[in-house]
Every structure is written in structure tokens, then in C-alpha cells.
Design an enzyme around this catalytic site. Structure first.
Site, mmCIF file in Angstrom:
data_model
loop_
_atom_site.group_PDB
_atom_site.id
_atom_site.type_symbol
_atom_site.label_atom_id
_atom_site.label_comp_id
_atom_site.label_asym_id
_atom_site.label_seq_id
_atom_site.Cartn_x
_atom_site.Cartn_y
_atom_site.Cartn_z
ATOM 1 N N ASP A 1 -35.213 -3.683 -0.326
ATOM 2 C CA ASP A 1 -34.865 -2.271 -0.218
ATOM 3 C C ASP A 1 -36.038 -1.402 -0.658
ATOM 4 O O ASP A 1 -36.393 -0.433 -0.003
ATOM 5 C CB ASP A 1 -33.607 -1.948 -1.039
ATOM 6 C CG ASP A 1 -33.686 -2.466 -2.481
ATOM 7 O OD1 ASP A 1 -34.655 -3.176 -2.828
ATOM 8 O OD2 ASP A 1 -32.763 -2.167 -3.266
ATOM 9 N N ASP B 1 -41.311 -1.316 -6.082
ATOM 10 C CA ASP B 1 -41.669 -0.379 -7.150
ATOM 11 C C ASP B 1 -42.935 -0.928 -7.825
ATOM 12 O O ASP B 1 -44.046 -0.705 -7.344
ATOM 13 C CB ASP B 1 -40.464 -0.281 -8.090
ATOM 14 C CG ASP B 1 -40.630 0.703 -9.221
ATOM 15 O OD1 ASP B 1 -41.671 1.364 -9.282
ATOM 16 O OD2 ASP B 1 -39.724 0.818 -10.062
HETATM 17 P P1 5GP Z 1 -40.097 -4.004 -8.669
HETATM 18 O O1 5GP Z 1 -40.004 -5.466 -9.028
HETATM 19 O O2 5GP Z 1 -40.953 -3.732 -7.446
HETATM 20 O O3 5GP Z 1 -40.512 -3.164 -9.850
HETATM 21 O O4 5GP Z 1 -38.640 -3.504 -8.374
HETATM 22 C C1 5GP Z 1 -37.937 -3.915 -7.277
HETATM 23 C C2 5GP Z 1 -36.453 -3.744 -7.474
HETATM 24 O O5 5GP Z 1 -36.132 -2.746 -8.442
HETATM 25 C C3 5GP Z 1 -35.841 -3.246 -6.202
HETATM 26 O O6 5GP Z 1 -35.427 -4.315 -5.372
HETATM 27 C C4 5GP Z 1 -34.657 -2.431 -6.691
HETATM 28 O O7 5GP Z 1 -33.543 -3.265 -6.889
HETATM 29 C C5 5GP Z 1 -35.101 -1.905 -8.016
HETATM 30 N N1 5GP Z 1 -35.635 -0.517 -7.909
HETATM 31 C C6 5GP Z 1 -36.914 -0.117 -8.000
HETATM 32 N N2 5GP Z 1 -37.036 1.214 -7.853
HETATM 33 C C7 5GP Z 1 -35.768 1.661 -7.669
HETATM 34 C C8 5GP Z 1 -35.232 2.974 -7.433
HETATM 35 O O8 5GP Z 1 -35.917 4.003 -7.371
HETATM 36 N N3 5GP Z 1 -33.893 3.033 -7.258
HETATM 37 C C9 5GP Z 1 -33.081 1.941 -7.319
HETATM 38 N N4 5GP Z 1 -31.774 2.150 -7.151
HETATM 39 N N5 5GP Z 1 -33.554 0.697 -7.550
HETATM 40 C C10 5GP Z 1 -34.886 0.568 -7.700
#
Ligand code: 5GP
Length: 188
Positions: free
Chosen positions: A111, A114
Site C-alpha cells: 500500500d 515509508d
Molecule cells: P515502512 O516499513 O516503509 O516504514 O512502512 C511500511 C508500512 O507502514 C506500510 O505497509 C503501512 O502499513 C505502514 N505505513 C507507513 N506509512 C503509513 C501511513 O502514512 N499511513 C498508514 N495508515 N500506514 C502507513
């Protein structure tokens, strides 16, 4: 009792205000484009989409319907943010993939990317199965927050570094059912 109060433009969720950011038509059009591209690039192949639960379920459902070649689906579940809005930096696997991925054309479907930690983790994890090819698709990319070197092959939208909800994305498990994507309204 529902904690979501919504007009189309503004949503209150867990007491915080979110403003509309990407409406459903804008999302649908972009998803159709990505579906067309994947259909062209994988013509003659039968890719398997690996959705990352829970957030990607809506995107992957629409993306799969926008793909016109034969394709398969499976899911992987990683630990989520819980009720937090900032990444904990830890990734834990809660549901494993059932499908055999060796010699398959695999596309990881997220989805949102980040920090990039989850995508990096999945790339490494799935690469170990020796797929014929491994690519990634993400609906959203918070490019300013990404710390990991991740290969993103299909990106829906590059977005601001603010928390977003809707279209599968939650805040403390609610708000996934919102048809549009909303972003934290910092001016509120
Ligand atoms: P990362 O490992 O890239 O930091 O984070 C990935 C996961 O964090 C995504 O699959 C999602 O579940 C969650 N996430 C990151 N940013 C957001 C955001 O702005 N909103 C939401 N609802 N989930 C996020």
C-alpha cells in the site's frame, strides 16, 4: 461506536483531522494505468502478485482487475504500526506465503512505502525463494521518509511525508473502508 466522522472533504479519525488528498477516481485511473503497464510488460508470462496485508488488500484487488493477462495472488502479513503513526523500525512476519515462488515472476504489492524497511525485508525474503524475476509495486511512496535503498518498479503516487488513511490504509485499525485517501491536516 464508530470513531470516523466523515464528509467527503474532511474526516475525523481518533480525534484527528484528515483532509482529502487523492479521490477515488484519481486512484482508480492510476491503478488502471499500472495494470495496463504490468499486462504489457508481463505478456506471455503468468506473474504472481504478493499482497502485503492488511493495507494492500484494496489496492491489490483493484490492480488485479486491471491486469488483463493471467495472474495469481498470495499474501504475506507483516507486523503493523499498531495504533502509532510513526514506524517502529521493527518488522515481524505474521503470515507466511503459501505459494511456491521458485522460478516464478513475482510482484510484491504494498500500500505504502515509508521508511522502506518493510519493502527491503520482503525483497530479501522473497529473493531467497529464487524467483525468475522480482519486482515491486506500491500505491504510495513517501519518498522523503525512505531511508532504505529499495527498488520500486511501479509507483502510484509520490506523496508528502505525512500520515495517510483510507483505501485500505488504517489508523488504529479503522478508516480502511474510506474510498478516498486522506492526509493528516497539520493546519488543524
Ligand atoms: P515502512 O516499513 O516503509 O516504514 O512502512 C511500511 C508500512 O507502514 C506500510 O505497509 C503501512 O502499513 C505502514 N505505513 C507507513 N506509512 C503509513 C501511513 O502514512 N499511513 C498508514 N495508515 N500506514 C502507513
Amino acid at each position: 461506536m464508530s470513531e470516523i466522522l466523515t464528509s467527503d472533504q474532511v474526516v475525523m479519525c481518533h480525534g484527528e483531522r484528515f483532509r482529502i488528498y487523492l479521490d477515488r477516481e484519481t486512484i482508480a485511473e492510476r491503478v488502471r494505468e499500472i495494470g495496463r503497464t504490468i499486462s504489457e510488460e508481463y505478456a506471455g508470462k503468468q506473474p504472481i502478485l504478493i499482497g502485503v496485508l492488511n493495507g494492500s488488500f484494496m489496492f491489490i484487488a483493484d490492480l488485479m482487475r486491471a491486469i488483463t493477462i493471467d495472474c495469481e495472488i498470495d499474501f504475506l502479513k507483516l507486523s503493523s504500526y499498531g495504533a502509532e503513526k510513526v514506524s517502529s523500525g521493527n518488522v515481524e512476519e505474521l503470515k507466511k506465503i503459501d505459494a511456491k515462488l521458485k522460478d516464478r515472476h513475482v510482484i510484491i504489492v504494498e500500500d505504502i512505502v515509508d521508511t522502506g524497511l518493510s519493502m527491503k525485508y520482503m525483497m530479501d525474503r522473497l529473493d531467497a525463494y529464487e524467483p525468475a524475476s522480482l519486482r515491486t509495486a506500491t500505491l504510495l511512496h513517501k519518498y522523503e521518509a525512505t531511508r532504505e535503498e529499495v527498488q520500486l518498479d511501479y509507483v502510484g503516487f509520490r506523496i508528502e511525508n505525512l500520515f495517510v488513511i483510507g483505501y485500505g490504509l488504517d489508523y488504529g485499525q479503522i478508516a480502511r473502508n474510506l474510498p478516498h485517501i486522506y492526509i493528516l491536516d497539520e493546519s488543524a
